[in-house]
Write a protein that holds these residues in place. Structure first.
Motif, PDB file in Angstrom:
ATOM      1  N   ALA A  40       0.766  -1.289  -0.003  1.00 28.90           N
ATOM      2  CA  ALA A  40      -0.037   0.045   0.007  1.00 28.90           C
ATOM      3  C   ALA A  40       0.812   1.123  -0.015  1.00 28.90           C
ATOM      4  N   GLU A  41       0.323   2.398  -0.508  1.00 29.04           N
ATOM      5  CA  GLU A  41       0.862   3.758  -0.601  1.00 29.04           C
ATOM      6  C   GLU A  41       0.115   4.632   0.257  1.00 29.04           C
ATOM      7  N   VAL A  42      -0.977   4.280   0.788  1.00 27.07           N
ATOM      8  CA  VAL A  42      -1.873   4.984   1.625  1.00 27.07           C
ATOM      9  C   VAL A  42      -2.566   4.182   2.628  1.00 27.07           C
ATOM     10  N   VAL A  43      -2.459   4.648   3.767  1.00 29.63           N
ATOM     11  CA  VAL A  43      -3.283   4.076   4.926  1.00 29.63           C
ATOM     12  C   VAL A  43      -4.466   4.967   5.220  1.00 29.63           C
ATOM     13  N   ALA A  44      -5.667   4.257   4.955  1.00 26.81           N
ATOM     14  CA  ALA A  44      -6.940   5.028   5.570  1.00 26.81           C
ATOM     15  C   ALA A  44      -7.453   4.411   6.576  1.00 26.81           C
ATOM     16  N   VAL A  45      -7.394   5.496   7.554  1.00 25.78           N
ATOM     17  CA  VAL A  45      -7.927   5.025   8.953  1.00 25.78           C
ATOM     18  C   VAL A  45      -9.384   5.748   9.431  1.00 25.78           C
ATOM     19  N   PRO A  46     -10.224   5.114   9.880  1.00 22.43           N
ATOM     20  CA  PRO A  46     -11.340   5.842  10.398  1.00 22.43           C
ATOM     21  C   PRO A  46     -11.102   6.572  11.752  1.00 22.43           C
ATOM     22  N   ALA A  47     -11.512   7.731  11.678  1.00 24.57           N
ATOM     23  CA  ALA A  47     -11.269   8.625  12.706  1.00 24.57           C
ATOM     24  C   ALA A  47     -11.960   7.852  14.015  1.00 24.57           C
ATOM     25  N   ASP A  48     -12.948   7.246  14.133  1.00 21.03           N
ATOM     26  CA  ASP A  48     -13.220   6.447  15.184  1.00 21.03           C
ATOM     27  C   ASP A  48     -12.277   5.405  15.898  1.00 21.03           C
ATOM     28  N   ARG A  49     -11.484   4.884  14.974  1.00 19.47           N
ATOM     29  CA  ARG A  49     -10.252   4.124  15.595  1.00 19.47           C
ATOM     30  C   ARG A  49      -9.286   5.016  16.417  1.00 19.47           C
ATOM     31  N   LEU A  50      -9.096   6.201  16.066  1.00 20.55           N
ATOM     32  CA  LEU A  50      -8.169   6.715  16.896  1.00 20.55           C
ATOM     33  C   LEU A  50      -8.374   7.435  18.309  1.00 20.55           C
ATOM     34  N   GLU A  51      -7.774   7.117  18.868  1.00 17.99           N
ATOM     35  CA  GLU A  51      -7.797   7.317  20.426  1.00 17.99           C
ATOM     36  C   GLU A  51      -8.201   8.927  20.648  1.00 17.99           C
ATOM     37  N   GLU A  52      -8.997   9.153  21.501  1.00 14.29           N
ATOM     38  CA  GLU A  52      -9.585  10.701  21.699  1.00 14.29           C
ATOM     39  C   GLU A  52      -8.365  11.696  21.934  1.00 14.29           C
ATOM     40  N   SER A  53      -7.120  11.094  22.673  1.00 10.79           N
ATOM     41  CA  SER A  53      -5.750  11.771  22.748  1.00 10.79           C
ATOM     42  C   SER A  53      -5.208  12.195  21.567  1.00 10.79           C
ATOM     43  N   PHE A  54      -5.556  11.541  20.422  1.00 13.09           N
ATOM     44  CA  PHE A  54      -4.816  12.024  19.199  1.00 13.09           C
ATOM     45  C   PHE A  54      -5.406  13.474  18.909  1.00 13.09           C
ATOM     46  N   PHE A  55      -6.632  13.735  18.899  1.00 12.67           N
ATOM     47  CA  PHE A  55      -7.209  14.923  18.663  1.00 12.67           C
ATOM     48  C   PHE A  55      -6.973  16.180  19.653  1.00 12.67           C
ATOM     49  N   SER A  56      -6.538  15.868  20.805  1.00 14.95           N
ATOM     50  CA  SER A  56      -5.902  16.715  21.809  1.00 14.95           C
ATOM     51  C   SER A  56      -4.363  17.216  21.515  1.00 14.95           C
ATOM     52  N   LEU A  57      -4.033  18.092  20.821  1.00  9.59           N
ATOM     53  CA  LEU A  57      -2.728  18.184  20.422  1.00  9.59           C
ATOM     54  C   LEU A  57      -1.591  18.421  21.373  1.00  9.59           C
ATOM     55  N   SER A  58      -2.062  18.485  22.606  1.00 12.11           N
ATOM     56  CA  SER A  58      -1.099  19.106  23.569  1.00 12.11           C
ATOM     57  C   SER A  58      -0.648  17.559  23.860  1.00 12.11           C
ATOM     58  N   THR A  59      -1.176  16.416  23.693  1.00 14.58           N
ATOM     59  CA  THR A  59      -0.683  15.113  24.061  1.00 14.58           C
ATOM     60  C   THR A  59       0.508  14.704  23.052  1.00 14.58           C
ATOM     61  N   ARG A  60       0.702  15.477  21.666  1.00 18.65           N
ATOM     62  CA  ARG A  60       1.726  15.351  20.798  1.00 18.65           C
ATOM     63  C   ARG A  60       1.418  13.956  20.110  1.00 18.65           C
ATOM     64  N   LEU A  61       0.512  13.211  20.537  1.00 17.29           N
ATOM     65  CA  LEU A  61       0.063  12.018  19.724  1.00 17.29           C
ATOM     66  C   LEU A  61      -0.009  12.160  18.331  1.00 17.29           C
ATOM     67  N   ALA A  62      -0.835  13.124  17.938  1.00 20.09           N
ATOM     68  CA  ALA A  62      -1.056  13.354  16.617  1.00 20.09           C
ATOM     69  C   ALA A  62       0.220  13.573  15.893  1.00 20.09           C
ATOM     70  N   GLY A  63       1.044  14.441  16.338  1.00 20.64           N
ATOM     71  CA  GLY A  63       2.305  14.707  15.547  1.00 20.64           C
ATOM     72  C   GLY A  63       3.049  13.546  15.641  1.00 20.64           C
ATOM     73  N   GLU A  64       3.383  12.766  16.599  1.00 25.31           N
ATOM     74  CA  GLU A  64       4.229  11.577  16.726  1.00 25.31           C
ATOM     75  C   GLU A  64       3.656  10.655  15.518  1.00 25.31           C
ATOM     76  N   ILE A  65       2.339  10.484  15.589  1.00 25.08           N
ATOM     77  CA  ILE A  65       1.921   9.363  14.528  1.00 25.08           C
ATOM     78  C   ILE A  65       2.055   9.845  13.137  1.00 25.08           C
ATOM     79  N   MET A  66       1.615  11.171  12.688  1.00 26.94           N
ATOM     80  CA  MET A  66       1.857  11.833  11.484  1.00 26.94           C
ATOM     81  C   MET A  66       3.056  11.577  11.140  1.00 26.94           C
TER      82      MET A  66
END
Length: 121
Positions: A40-66
């Motif tokens: 695969a060249e792209v990974v399509a992840v349903p938003a519902d599978r992402l932990e709530e902390s992903f959307f709280s940028l202060s946790t830095r989880l989104a940045g680390e995953i991205m």
């Protein structure tokens, strides 16, 4: 349905099942990256599978995953309605806007929008 690689708009995409395990850690993201290496060249992840902390940028989880996806040269598409997260975070709105302008990370409402985006490549 398990996570499967599908051809969408001529691009191989790992389409993750909505009922799959949550993506709550960087290691969970690395597991998806490993699964994508089957072609695969792209990974399509349903938003519902992402932990709530992903959307709280202060946790830095989104940045680390991205950043992991960028490092491994895979595109990440987060699929689904995240409007309730966007309503409460100016920083998240800015991140989504900037990400959608890039070639690597996209926040899209559905797979049809992903198909449209892929057809532009």
């Amino acid at each position: 349905m398990p996570d499967v690689i599908q051809e969408r708009a001529g691009v191989q995409v790992l389409v993750c099942d909505e009922s799959g395990p949550p993506v709550a850690t960087v290691q969970d993201a690395l597991d998806l990256i490993g699964a994508a290496f089957a072609g695969a060249e792209v990974v399509a992840v349903p938003a519902d599978r992402l932990e709530e902390s992903f959307f709280s940028l202060s946790t830095r989880l989104a940045g680390e995953i991205m950043q992991k996806f960028v490092n491994y040269r895979l595109r990440l598409a987060i699929i689904g309605d995240i409007s309730h997260h966007l309503e409460t975070s100016t920083a998240l709105r800015a991140l989504v806007r900037e990400s959608n302008r890039s070639d690597h990370i996209w926040f899209l409402p559905d797979l049809a929008a992903l198909d449209a985006r892929l057809s532009e490549l």
